[in-house]
Scaffold this active site. Sequence first.
Site, short mmCIF file in Angstrom:
data_model
loop_
_atom_site.label_atom_id
_atom_site.label_comp_id
_atom_site.label_asym_id
_atom_site.label_seq_id
_atom_site.Cartn_x
_atom_site.Cartn_y
_atom_site.Cartn_z
N ASN A 29 -31.70 33.20 -19.83
CA ASN A 29 -32.57 32.28 -20.55
C ASN A 29 -31.74 31.48 -21.54
O ASN A 29 -30.72 31.98 -22.03
CB ASN A 29 -33.64 33.07 -21.33
CG ASN A 29 -34.90 33.27 -20.53
OD1 ASN A 29 -35.40 32.34 -19.90
ND2 ASN A 29 -35.43 34.48 -20.55
N GLU A 64 -34.71 42.94 -31.54
CA GLU A 64 -34.66 41.77 -30.67
C GLU A 64 -33.43 40.91 -30.97
O GLU A 64 -33.16 40.55 -32.13
CB GLU A 64 -35.93 40.93 -30.85
CG GLU A 64 -36.01 39.70 -29.97
CD GLU A 64 -36.25 40.02 -28.51
OE1 GLU A 64 -36.00 39.15 -27.67
OE2 GLU A 64 -36.72 41.15 -28.20
N ASP A 65 -32.67 40.58 -29.94
CA ASP A 65 -31.60 39.58 -30.00
C ASP A 65 -30.55 39.88 -31.07
O ASP A 65 -30.11 38.97 -31.80
CB ASP A 65 -32.19 38.18 -30.17
CG ASP A 65 -32.77 37.65 -28.87
OD1 ASP A 65 -32.68 38.36 -27.86
OD2 ASP A 65 -33.32 36.54 -28.86
N ASP A 69 -36.15 45.38 -26.68
CA ASP A 69 -36.64 44.66 -25.50
C ASP A 69 -35.49 44.14 -24.65
O ASP A 69 -35.60 44.10 -23.42
CB ASP A 69 -37.54 43.50 -25.94
CG ASP A 69 -38.23 42.85 -24.76
OD1 ASP A 69 -38.78 43.58 -23.92
OD2 ASP A 69 -38.20 41.61 -24.66
N ASP A 70 -34.38 43.75 -25.26
CA ASP A 70 -33.25 43.24 -24.48
C ASP A 70 -32.69 44.30 -23.56
O ASP A 70 -32.28 44.00 -22.44
CB ASP A 70 -32.15 42.73 -25.43
CG ASP A 70 -32.64 41.63 -26.35
OD1 ASP A 70 -33.17 40.64 -25.85
OD2 ASP A 70 -32.52 41.80 -27.58
N ARG A 114 -27.65 36.87 -31.57
CA ARG A 114 -27.51 36.58 -30.13
C ARG A 114 -28.87 36.13 -29.61
O ARG A 114 -29.57 36.87 -28.94
CB ARG A 114 -27.02 37.81 -29.36
CG ARG A 114 -26.58 37.51 -27.93
CD ARG A 114 -26.52 38.77 -27.09
NE ARG A 114 -27.81 39.43 -27.01
CZ ARG A 114 -28.78 39.09 -26.16
NH1 ARG A 114 -28.62 38.06 -25.34
NH2 ARG A 114 -29.92 39.75 -26.14
N LYS A 143 -42.35 36.18 -30.00
CA LYS A 143 -42.61 37.44 -29.31
C LYS A 143 -43.95 38.03 -29.72
O LYS A 143 -44.72 38.53 -28.89
CB LYS A 143 -41.48 38.44 -29.62
CG LYS A 143 -40.33 38.41 -28.62
CD LYS A 143 -40.68 39.20 -27.37
CE LYS A 143 -39.67 39.00 -26.25
NZ LYS A 143 -38.41 39.69 -26.43
N TYR A 177 -42.88 30.40 -26.30
CA TYR A 177 -41.70 31.25 -26.10
C TYR A 177 -40.73 30.52 -25.17
O TYR A 177 -40.61 29.31 -25.23
CB TYR A 177 -42.10 32.65 -25.61
CG TYR A 177 -41.03 33.65 -25.97
CD1 TYR A 177 -40.69 33.88 -27.30
CD2 TYR A 177 -40.31 34.33 -25.00
CE1 TYR A 177 -39.67 34.75 -27.65
CE2 TYR A 177 -39.29 35.20 -25.35
CZ TYR A 177 -38.98 35.41 -26.67
OH TYR A 177 -37.96 36.27 -27.02
#
Length: 589
Positions: free
Chosen positions: A416, A246-247, A269-270, A157, A175, A93
């Site tokens: 990150n 996610e993202d 999660d973001d 993203r 993940k 990750y």
Amino acid sequence: MSPSIQSASPIKKPLSVGTALPYATRTAMHLKGLVPSAVEDFSAQEARAREQLRSKGTDLEKYIFLSWLRNTNLNLFYRLVLGNLKEIAPIIYTPTVGQACQEFSHIYPFLAPPNAVDGLYVPLNEVDNIGEIIQNYKESIPEGDVPEITVITDGSRILGLGDLGMNGMGIPVGKLQLYVAAAGLDPRRCLPIVLDFGTDNPKYLEDPLYLGIRQKRPDDAEFYAATEKVLTGLTTAFPEIFIQFEDFNTPHAFGLLEQWRDRILCFNDDIQGTGSVILAGFISAIKLAGIPAKDQRILFVGAGSAGVGVAKQLVDYLVIEHKIPEEQAKAMFWFVDSRGVITANRGDTLADHKVYFARNDNGDTQCKDLEEALEYVKPTALIGLSTIYKAFNEKILTRMNQLNQDARPIIFPLSNPKTKAECTFEEAMRFTNNRVLFASGTAFPEYTIPETGEVRVPGQGNNMYVFPPIGLGAKLAKPTRITDSLVFAVSKALSNTLSADEIARGELYPRIERIRETSAQVTAAFIHQAVREGLAQSQKWIDLVNANPASSATSSAPDGTYSQAVLDEVCNNMWAPAESVQQLLPTKL
């Protein structure tokens, strides 16, 4: 307590255990003479795999090696990961997965054997055929391996790297490996999905080796109509599946969560995970800072989905834990975006998610950048989710130290990967005279104070502390939805997992080597909270919690507590790789 092994069902292709296949089994399968004669135990296999891993010249080469290993010998892969988690987590990750995503179309054929199924790729022009796609997936997996959890992205993203299109598939894959490694989700029942809805990144549209569809992204109406079809098809086929978004880009991240959070079992999660893990570190930091929570002045740099999600959970914490009225708690936060401090009278049209924290008390004062904001706000805590490399430079860090001479400055550079981090741990230590309370979003090395030789360990606000136990808790207790109070209970539970030694050293998070232990504790707290709120649907866990209430729990308020009985049963339900080949072989050949 160490989680026990949840024995895997015998694998259908015993050769996938490699050189550990017993001689008698080889004979029965007519493999005599087709493989080397040595019969090894798993420890020998691990030693060879570890040797090969460490021989690779770059982290990307290590990533490719580990991906191939996972797709050819699942048991060996997870034995290697769990035995070397601190070393391998940054490979599978962040930060390495960022580079792997950027290069995904170029390395894809070398990540697994040809035609190996490692997730779903759903093109925009095929969403009407989602039923067929899911049926194809069902036919590709062993009977009974129904997905329990999925991580889904559209690659718009990725980390702090922007729009990577279909290349973002590396994020769901990575993940889910952490769900398995940290909390014992069954790897055979994890489903990574990328929505290949195009990309607005010309680099990939012009790349002759790009593997995604070559078109610009759809408008909002088409995007939401397409995701509706995918999510409806997915939950129809797998009604109990836990979905992690996610993202996605910021507006879509908030939009999808708002649209679906009360309809299906889902989580972002973001927004929720980042907020939860940072809240846990913030709870620990406040205890060490030297000033009360009510006197904190918190300056955020970056106002995307993650930043606003974090801040809202900190507001909830101040309201619930410290009894500060919401408007007063909200007034403890300032945000800096690309145009300066966010105010209601700045003169631009604010995105919907920024409105809540827009300042109304600034009069005619407008701060155009971080330096001006620092002098205006005089913060006690500086939190970065800006993806601007070195945004917290020497001048900023030195000034933060000067502004907090009577307390320890809280500095969280959370962006990150490492190339987007606002500062390093070493820089934060040097420019605050080693006084900083630090947590980062990416891993940094330990720092040795030159004058004393004392070694300090940086806190890492890694979401892997929270999303795996949320996933495991969702799988076990089957709550109808993931509420803010459930996520808050996770933060409280995580902050309670610090050992006496970790607290004495001023650390904000437990050591990563203990993550299976802490994940079990956090999962137990999640299940208790789900039962208290009347969300849990699994009668087994409802009965267990009611028979074994947490001793400190006096109401449904999220306090992060759990009972030993529930913790023990959580441990019994955590998947782990086999200890011997006999656990994996069919009983009859």
